[in-house]
Design a protein around this motif. Structure first.
Motif, PDB file in Angstrom:
ATOM      1  N   LEU A  84       0.860  -1.175   0.000  1.00  0.00           N
ATOM      2  CA  LEU A  84       0.000   0.000   0.000  1.00  0.00           C
ATOM      3  C   LEU A  84       0.899   1.229   0.000  1.00  0.00           C
ATOM      4  N   SER A  85       0.718   2.063  -0.999  1.00  0.00           N
ATOM      5  CA  SER A  85       1.621   3.180  -1.223  1.00  0.00           C
ATOM      6  C   SER A  85       1.578   4.174  -0.072  1.00  0.00           C
ATOM      7  N   ALA A  86       2.778   4.638   0.305  1.00  0.00           N
ATOM      8  CA  ALA A  86       2.967   5.620   1.373  1.00  0.00           C
ATOM      9  C   ALA A  86       2.397   5.142   2.704  1.00  0.00           C
ATOM     10  N   ALA A  87       2.132   3.819   2.824  1.00  0.00           N
ATOM     11  CA  ALA A  87       1.632   3.229   4.068  1.00  0.00           C
ATOM     12  C   ALA A  87       0.416   3.976   4.605  1.00  0.00           C
ATOM     13  N   GLU A  97       9.056   3.465   2.566  1.00  0.00           N
ATOM     14  CA  GLU A  97       7.949   4.352   2.928  1.00  0.00           C
ATOM     15  C   GLU A  97       6.590   3.681   2.752  1.00  0.00           C
ATOM     16  N   ASN A  98       6.588   2.425   2.361  1.00  0.00           N
ATOM     17  CA  ASN A  98       5.345   1.744   2.038  1.00  0.00           C
ATOM     18  C   ASN A  98       4.997   0.656   3.052  1.00  0.00           C
ATOM     19  N   HIS A  99       3.811   0.127   2.904  1.00  0.00           N
ATOM     20  CA  HIS A  99       3.283  -0.940   3.763  1.00  0.00           C
ATOM     21  C   HIS A  99       3.239  -2.220   2.938  1.00  0.00           C
ATOM     22  N   LEU A 100       3.696  -3.325   3.516  1.00  0.00           N
ATOM     23  CA  LEU A 100       3.762  -4.582   2.780  1.00  0.00           C
ATOM     24  C   LEU A 100       3.180  -5.730   3.592  1.00  0.00           C
ATOM     25  N   HIS A 101       2.283  -6.496   2.958  1.00  0.00           N
ATOM     26  CA  HIS A 101       1.803  -7.774   3.483  1.00  0.00           C
ATOM     27  C   HIS A 101       1.288  -7.713   4.919  1.00  0.00           C
ATOM     28  N   GLY A 102       0.568  -6.628   5.266  1.00  0.00           N
ATOM     29  CA  GLY A 102      -0.076  -6.560   6.571  1.00  0.00           C
ATOM     30  C   GLY A 102       0.743  -5.913   7.665  1.00  0.00           C
ATOM     31  N   GLY A 103       2.003  -5.547   7.361  1.00  0.00           N
ATOM     32  CA  GLY A 103       2.794  -4.827   8.357  1.00  0.00           C
ATOM     33  C   GLY A 103       3.711  -5.715   9.178  1.00  0.00           C
ATOM     34  N   TRP A 104       4.138  -5.151  10.313  1.00  0.00           N
ATOM     35  CA  TRP A 104       5.145  -5.813  11.143  1.00  0.00           C
ATOM     36  C   TRP A 104       4.630  -7.103  11.784  1.00  0.00           C
ATOM     37  N   LEU A 133      -0.621   3.322   8.213  1.00  0.00           N
ATOM     38  CA  LEU A 133      -0.281   1.919   8.398  1.00  0.00           C
ATOM     39  C   LEU A 133       1.201   1.755   8.719  1.00  0.00           C
ATOM     40  N   ASP A 134       1.582   0.545   9.135  1.00  0.00           N
ATOM     41  CA  ASP A 134       2.996   0.238   9.376  1.00  0.00           C
ATOM     42  C   ASP A 134       3.810   0.513   8.114  1.00  0.00           C
ATOM     43  N   ARG A 135       4.931   1.211   8.287  1.00  0.00           N
ATOM     44  CA  ARG A 135       5.889   1.380   7.189  1.00  0.00           C
ATOM     45  C   ARG A 135       6.951   0.296   7.340  1.00  0.00           C
TER      46      ARG A 135
END
Length: 332
Positions: A81-84, A101-108, A95-97
């Motif tokens: 998700l762009s720019a988290a 700078e982006n968010h990937l696969h649900g975050g941390w 969202l979690d970065r």
């Protein structure tokens, strides 16, 4: 149909188990309660020799330190998700970065890093569930996510997803197994033959985020006929599965005869030929330059940030459901 269970270790004080489903033909599918991971799919080649056709690790510790989401369930929202961030009905959600700078696969603390609970075990199927709390990863609403793995005597593995949030929230789930039908991760999958019933893909920018433009396959140099080596070998792109087709995907390894045919009710598939895994220490040896191919059936990536994409928003109290079926077979 047989079901076997064994304890393989623990994660943050919780016991982790591996369940193995085996059908009458001897096809075996193993699932970890950590990450909902498909750790093994044992199938024969044309000579009858069995091999694991998905990338895996030798131990739970391998998965705990994994950077590639090998075999795992992905969510609450798969992909980037762009720019988290995203906006919804006048509210902005941060969202979690966890990828620049982006968010990937649900975050941390995505689904791939949780210990799932066993909800139900029946003949030929296993249902796992895991809670996502309100605010986790930056997402609104609590939601219990379920995945049911069902193996039939027709050599079909079906993944059925269910989630019901208590607030409006995006949900887009997938499985991140990497297939190598040779059974050897030191061999490239570029000799596999991939066919997609797709005519269009989403253009990506330098950060692997959709630009919002939908292009014909020919414009990206994609053609899904013959070996992957005759196509673009470095693929990490979302392809749109056309409504008037059966949304079918097939992957064939001529050397062994093994083949998997995938049917899904999802509108897209992310095809990733594993270019970033080279040198990883996997069960069976070090990963080659393209050791496996992930076929991630899902909704449109980054959909909350593109009003013209099919939405992945789920209203409070509504059901999110998705289904993907894998048919395993051997050709002469």
């Amino acid at each position: 149909m047989r079901m076997m269970k064994k304890e393989v270790g623990e994660h943050k004080g919780e016991a982790v188990f591996e369940y193995t489903l085996e059908n009458a033909a001897g096809l075996k599918v193993s699932i970890l309660t950590y990450g909902g991971i498909i750790s093994s799919i044992m199938m024969p080649d044309r000579k009858g020799d069995l091999a694991n056709v998905v990338l895996s690790y030798d131990s739970l510790e391998g998965y705990q330190g994994d950077e590639y989401c090998i075999g795992a369930m992905i969510g609450r929202v798969a992909g980037r998700l762009s720019a988290a961030r995203y906006s919804y009905e006048g509210n902005e959600f941060l969202l979690d970065r966890n990828e620049g700078e982006n968010h990937l696969h649900g975050g941390w603390n995505g689904l791939n890093q949780k210990v799932w609970s066993v909800k139900e075990v029946t003949e030929g199927s296993l249902t796992l569930e895991v809670p996502c709390e309100d605010g986790e990863g930056g997402y609104p609403g609590s939601v219990m996510i379920e995945v049911t793995y069902t193996l039939s005597d027709k050599d079909e593995l079906t993944l059925s997803y269910l989630a019901i949030p208590d607030q409006d929230t995006p949900i887009n789930l997938t499985n991140h197994s990497y297939f190598n039908l040779s059974g050897d991760p030191s061999l490239d999958v570029t000799d596999h033959e991939l066919q997609l019933k797709s005519r269009r893909y989403l253009e990506l920018d330098d950060e692997q985020l959709p630009t919002g433009t939908i292009l014909p396959l020919s414009q990206g140099g994609f053609q899904f006929e013959g070996p992957i080596s005759e196509n673009r070998t470095d693929i990490d792109h979302p392809f749109l599965l056309e409504e008037h087709f059966s949304r079918e995907i097939s992957l064939h390894h001529p050397g062994s005869g093994r083949k998997v045919v995938i049917e899904t009710d999802q509108p897209a598939v992310i095809v990733y030929t594993g270019g970033g895994l080279e040198g990883a220490q996997l069960a069976g040896g070090k990963a080659s330059s393209h050791p496996g191919i992930a076929l991630e059936t899902q909704g449109y990536p980054d959909a909350p940030n593109h009003s013209d994409f099919q939405s992945v928003m789920v209203r409070a109290g509504e059901e999110y459901r998705a289904k993907t079926k894998y048919q395993f077979m051997v050709e002469d």
